[in-house]
Design an enzyme around this catalytic site. Sequence first.
Site, short mmCIF file in Angstrom:
data_model
loop_
_atom_site.label_atom_id
_atom_site.label_comp_id
_atom_site.label_asym_id
_atom_site.label_seq_id
_atom_site.Cartn_x
_atom_site.Cartn_y
_atom_site.Cartn_z
N SER A 191 0.85 -1.18 0.00
CA SER A 191 0.00 0.00 0.00
C SER A 191 0.89 1.23 0.00
O SER A 191 2.00 1.23 0.56
CB SER A 191 -0.89 0.03 1.24
OG SER A 191 -1.54 1.29 1.38
N TYR A 248 -1.55 -0.20 10.28
CA TYR A 248 -1.68 -0.79 8.95
C TYR A 248 -0.51 -0.38 8.07
O TYR A 248 0.09 -1.21 7.37
CB TYR A 248 -3.01 -0.36 8.32
CG TYR A 248 -3.16 -0.68 6.85
CD1 TYR A 248 -3.47 -1.96 6.43
CD2 TYR A 248 -3.01 0.32 5.89
CE1 TYR A 248 -3.63 -2.24 5.07
CE2 TYR A 248 -3.17 0.05 4.55
CZ TYR A 248 -3.47 -1.23 4.14
OH TYR A 248 -3.62 -1.52 2.80
#
Length: 249
Positions: free
Chosen positions: A144, A158
């Site tokens: 990501s 995250y």
Amino acid sequence: MAEQNPVVLITGASRGIGAATATLAARDGFDVAIGYVKNEAAAQQVAEAVRRRGRRACIVQGDVANLGDINRLFNQTEEQLGPITALVNNSGITGPIGPFSRSTPDIVEQVFRVNVFGTIECCRTALERFRHNGTPGVIINVSSVAARTGSPREYVHYAASKAAVEAFTVGLAREIAHEGIRVCAVAPGSTLTDIHATAGEPERPTRVAPAIPMGRLAQPEEIAETIVWLMSPAASYLTGTVVNCAGGL
């Protein structure tokens, strides 16, 4: 004997980027194993989309946070489709959106179990299968853009998990490059999937789009095109590489 099609196992493939990757991989000649956790009906729909492309498909239930489930994912894929030649580690969770101070140890642990432990152990199992079958396989880990931005006030934990995935990707790729096995990662930016609603903010796409240089979120197919290209012979000299697919971020 006819030559067997390449076989890809895609985790988290019942929706979003994983589902788009499954159908595009079928377009490019792969038989596809669709890994899913809960939504069997959605996984079956993806399998039908693969079959409409003229390729074989199977669905396999499994949570990559569980080592026993990982073994089942690989065993059932090879029983139904044959030796695995590619793996896409797409399963990932964020936990609720919010400042790190509002997260809990349980949330952080679960995010790391899925995003980091799951990716690492799926890679370990794929390597065992590639070596046993004499396959110069390829692994694509889905990271990501958060690994670079840190995602402050949203999901710092995250972001940290995805940074770990990228470091692991580079290290593993360099360690096994001499075996002809490639390992790369794709780092998507914000993408139009239900991950935003799952994280508790379905309107997040509207909020974050202005900060993206291209002014919009990605479609899942745009990320999937990058993944399937990295699996293809066209990317044969790429390993240990993280490809940012984030609209300019």
